[in-house]
Design an enzyme around this catalytic site. Sequence first.
Site, PDB file in Angstrom:
ATOM      1  N   GLU A  95      41.712  48.663  27.925  1.00 42.20           N
ATOM      2  CA  GLU A  95      42.255  49.871  28.537  1.00 42.20           C
ATOM      3  C   GLU A  95      43.280  49.448  29.582  1.00 42.20           C
ATOM      4  O   GLU A  95      43.120  48.418  30.236  1.00 42.20           O
ATOM      5  CB  GLU A  95      41.164  50.706  29.229  1.00 42.20           C
ATOM      6  CG  GLU A  95      40.215  51.411  28.289  1.00 42.20           C
ATOM      7  CD  GLU A  95      39.036  50.553  27.875  1.00 42.20           C
ATOM      8  OE1 GLU A  95      38.339  50.931  26.925  1.00 42.20           O
ATOM      9  OE2 GLU A  95      38.813  49.474  28.484  1.00 42.20           O
ATOM     10  N   TYR A 121      51.351  43.855  27.144  1.00 42.47           N
ATOM     11  CA  TYR A 121      50.551  44.145  25.952  1.00 42.47           C
ATOM     12  C   TYR A 121      51.440  44.522  24.768  1.00 42.47           C
ATOM     13  O   TYR A 121      51.214  44.066  23.639  1.00 42.47           O
ATOM     14  CB  TYR A 121      49.534  45.252  26.243  1.00 42.47           C
ATOM     15  CG  TYR A 121      48.578  44.905  27.371  1.00 42.47           C
ATOM     16  CD1 TYR A 121      48.049  43.629  27.531  1.00 42.47           C
ATOM     17  CD2 TYR A 121      48.212  45.861  28.310  1.00 42.47           C
ATOM     18  CE1 TYR A 121      47.187  43.313  28.573  1.00 42.47           C
ATOM     19  CE2 TYR A 121      47.342  45.559  29.355  1.00 42.47           C
ATOM     20  CZ  TYR A 121      46.839  44.288  29.476  1.00 42.47           C
ATOM     21  OH  TYR A 121      45.981  43.974  30.501  1.00 42.47           O
TER      22      TYR A 121
END
Length: 153
Positions: free
Chosen positions: A110, A122
């Site tokens: 998350e 990411y």
Amino acid sequence: MSALASRALTYRSMRMGDLDRVSEIERRVYAFPWTHGNFADSLGAGYVCTVLEHDDAVVGYGILTVAAGESHLLNISIDAPWQGKGFGRALLLHHIDLARVRGARMLLLEVRPSNVVAKGLYESLAFERIAVRRGYYPAPDGREDALLLMLKL
């Protein structure tokens, strides 16, 4: 990235003796940090808890769970003075390798939508957004959503 080229990084398993330093880093880099007890519980539960050392000093850490072919990166952090030098990417790649070695076929994590730097990291490694967890994180004005990201391993 030049800091990485000039000196070797060391990855090792987190130990109880690291928790004061890890908690200090956590408080420095997050408005809503994990507690010392959260880290102790992670060690006690047998999670994959790793520290990153540079010049024999802990500069980052990660907490990973692996079960039933899935891995979940619960926390990954680099101390503020070391951010922006490639240490976060190196630590993340290390945890991706740890998940693969343990048989995971995917890695979940998350991230706050407001964490632009982490989201960029990411995305650069091909993590895909698969869901939104509404009100997941505490925030100064209430709650903030979390983006659930996945990397196929």
